[in-house]
Design a protein around this motif. Structure first.
Motif, PDB file in Angstrom:
ATOM      1  N   VAL B  79      -0.608   3.845   3.745  1.00  0.00           N
ATOM      2  CA  VAL B  79       0.666   3.187   3.511  1.00  0.00           C
ATOM      3  C   VAL B  79       0.754   2.703   2.074  1.00  0.00           C
ATOM      4  N   GLY B  83       5.233  -0.712   2.354  1.00  0.00           N
ATOM      5  CA  GLY B  83       5.058  -0.813   3.802  1.00  0.00           C
ATOM      6  C   GLY B  83       5.322   0.482   4.545  1.00  0.00           C
ATOM      7  N   PHE B  84       5.755   1.506   3.809  1.00  0.00           N
ATOM      8  CA  PHE B  84       6.029   2.779   4.478  1.00  0.00           C
ATOM      9  C   PHE B  84       4.828   3.711   4.357  1.00  0.00           C
ATOM     10  N   ALA B  85       4.697   4.582   5.355  1.00  0.00           N
ATOM     11  CA  ALA B  85       3.594   5.535   5.326  1.00  0.00           C
ATOM     12  C   ALA B  85       3.779   6.487   4.153  1.00  0.00           C
ATOM     13  N   VAL B 119      -4.714   2.957   7.067  1.00  0.00           N
ATOM     14  CA  VAL B 119      -4.493   2.162   8.273  1.00  0.00           C
ATOM     15  C   VAL B 119      -4.940   3.014   9.454  1.00  0.00           C
ATOM     16  N   THR B 127      -5.500  -2.158  15.199  1.00  0.00           N
ATOM     17  CA  THR B 127      -5.254  -1.576  13.888  1.00  0.00           C
ATOM     18  C   THR B 127      -6.338  -2.044  12.927  1.00  0.00           C
ATOM     19  N   TYR B 233      -1.192  -4.925   2.032  1.00  0.00           N
ATOM     20  CA  TYR B 233      -0.748  -4.428   3.336  1.00  0.00           C
ATOM     21  C   TYR B 233       0.424  -5.239   3.869  1.00  0.00           C
ATOM     22  N   GLU B 235       3.620  -5.793   3.438  1.00  0.00           N
ATOM     23  CA  GLU B 235       4.895  -5.215   3.862  1.00  0.00           C
ATOM     24  C   GLU B 235       4.729  -4.379   5.132  1.00  0.00           C
ATOM     25  N   TYR B 236       3.652  -3.637   5.163  1.00  0.00           N
ATOM     26  CA  TYR B 236       3.400  -2.805   6.340  1.00  0.00           C
ATOM     27  C   TYR B 236       3.230  -3.681   7.573  1.00  0.00           C
ATOM     28  N   GLN B 240       5.564  -3.835  10.884  1.00  0.00           N
ATOM     29  CA  GLN B 240       5.025  -3.473  12.196  1.00  0.00           C
ATOM     30  C   GLN B 240       5.134  -4.627  13.185  1.00  0.00           C
TER      31      GLN B 240
END
Lengths: 202, 266
Positions: B79, B83-85, B119, B127, B233, B235-236, B240
């Motif tokens: 990611v 926050g996006f993959a 991730v 996770t 991490y 934002e991810y 989520q």
């Protein structure tokens, strides 16, 4: 076998043991003796390094320029140490992780340089190889003895197999800590000096 | 032959060095595949240990570790800071970020350039995120496993290159240090560090644990690494968390009755 050869082989084991008599290389003997397995691998690594670097230095002894003698020896020892480290990383990764920095620190083990300076530079390759190996064995012997007591009394196991812990022994945490290795080493030196009276200072 | 001649000395040392270098290069190249396989299995076993699947000794060999990972992994992605993959990791080949991959990402975080952090999501909902930073003497890295809510820590595992054995080395060797992480939370709040390692004791802190006695610097640096990496991490994790909370009805009570009816009708 002539007398000198016999001396080369037997001397490092008892009368001239690098740890208990010369008191060389004791830092690693404090650090890697918590478990027998690690101690055995460390002992084998040191035997490999002392043996082969003594052999190579002895082969080169007539060509090494006197002024850069130490540098050349160091290069040879470093070569052996890195080879051991690389081999362990490939074939015994878990143990290499466990011994961590101490494999790399074999290079600073005074036994290795000491034997090259004192023996290999003035003797033929075969006796030098033997001298190196036997000094490694002398070192390893003490390591294994110390590790035997530390693992047995500290974790109740031998080579990971439950021995004392199987019969309800409570582990002694102090034995796991480095100071106890020093005390055990002291006991070994004490025993040796009471047998070998000529080592006692007046 | 006069071995103390300057020219001889220079040539001799050069030849010896080149020879030694050649031997080492050969050894390094020929042993590399085995070493890399070992390192990969080690990384995977650390991830699995963090996710509480068992200690390294639970698996007999490298293949058993990798097989276990393959069976339990649901998805693995990288990611970005938004926050996006940014990509997928191949779970069929058990592709994971090595320590040197993490190191490269650590530079990216520092430089503020775009990052791609791994991730790992397991079938049981856990996770695992990675942590990398500077320790006292060398790098420290590790893995933190978060529960389904991406807030509660279920486990952690740390490793180091050269921390002092018996002091800083405890981040790896002392199971009690790792055990402290369990049931603590990573909290993203304004003006607060997501996670703390406190000298003198963390008390009841929900996002803090006790530092290691005699290893304050290593402890501080592990904390910095944790905040530095899951900081990236953030934002991810926040995205989520929002997803995972939605179906649990947190939004529903705010809706008026007609809206509820509409949703039901759909």
């Amino acid at each position: 076998m002539d007398k000198k050869m016999k001396e080369t082989i037997l001397n490092p084991l008892f009368k001239g043991n690098p740890i208990s008599v010369l008191v060389l290389g004791i830092c690693s003997s404090l650090a890697v003796t918590v478990e027998l397995k690690g101690a055995c691998v460390m002992a084998l690594s040191v035997i490999f390094v002392t043996g082969l670097s003594s052999l190579v230095c002895s082969l080169l002894r007539k060509t090494i320029p006197g002024r850069v003698r130490i540098v050349i020896q160091l290069v040879v020892v470093a070569l052996m140490v890195i080879l051991v480290d690389q081999l362990l990383k490939a074939f015994a990764y878990g143990i290499d992780k466990q011994l961590s920095v101490y494999i790399g620190l074999i290079i600073t083990n005074c036994i290795v340089m000491g034997r090259i300076e004192a023996f290999a530079l003035g003797n033929k390759p075969l006796p030098s190889l033997l001298d190196g190996i036997m000094n490694g064995v002398g070192y390893g012997m003490i390591l294994v003895v110390v590790a035997f007591f530390r693992e047995l009394l500290g974790s109740g196991t031998l080579f990971g197999f439950p021995v004392l812990s199987a019969i309800g022994y409570t582990n002694n945490g102090l034995v796991i800590l480095p100071p106890m290795a020093l005390i055990l080493l002291g006991c070994i030196i004490w025993v040796q000096r009471s047998i070998q009276k000529d080592l006692q200072e007046k | 032959m006069n071995t103390n001649n300057n020219v001889y000395t220079v040539i001799y040392t050069t030849v010896i060095c080149v020879l030694v270098a050649a031997v080492l290069a050969f050894a390094s190249q020929s042993l590399k595949p085995r070493q890399e396989a070992n390192e990969k299995a080690e990384t995977i076993s650390q991830i699995l240990t963090a996710a509480q699947f068992g200690a390294k000794e639970s698996w007999n060999d490298n293949n058993a570790t990798i097989d276990f990972y393959k069976q339990n992994i649901a998805s693995a992605a990288v990611v970005g800071a938004n926050g996006f993959a940014a990509g997928e990791l191949n779970t069929e080949n058990a592709e994971v970020y090595s320590v040197s991959d993490l190191k490269a990402q650590n530079y990216n975080i520092k430089d503020g350039t775009d990052v791609a952090l791994p991730v790992y999501v397991f079938n049981n909902g856990v996770t695992v995120v990675a942590v990398y930073g500077a320790g006292l003497w060398g790098p420290v890295w590790g893995y933190i496993a978060l529960d389904k809510d991406l807030e509660t820590i279920v486990g952690a595992y740390f490793d180091h290159a050269s921390e002092t054995p018996g002091l800083g080395g405890k981040i790896k060797d002392d199971p009690a240090f790792r055990a402290q992480f369990v049931d603590k939370k990573v909290v993203y709040a304004e003006g607060q560090k997501p996670f703390n390692i406190v000298k003198g004791g963390a008390g009841d802190m929900v996002n803090g644990i006790d530092a290691i006695t005699g290893a304050t610097k290593t402890s501080n640096r592990v904390a910095a690494a944790i905040n530095h990496c899951p900081g990236a991490y953030k934002e991810y994790v926040l995205a989520q968390r929002a997803v995972s909370r939605e179906p649990q009805g947190e939004i529903m009570p705010l809706c008026d009755s007609t809206a509820v009816v509409e949703i039901v009708n759909e």
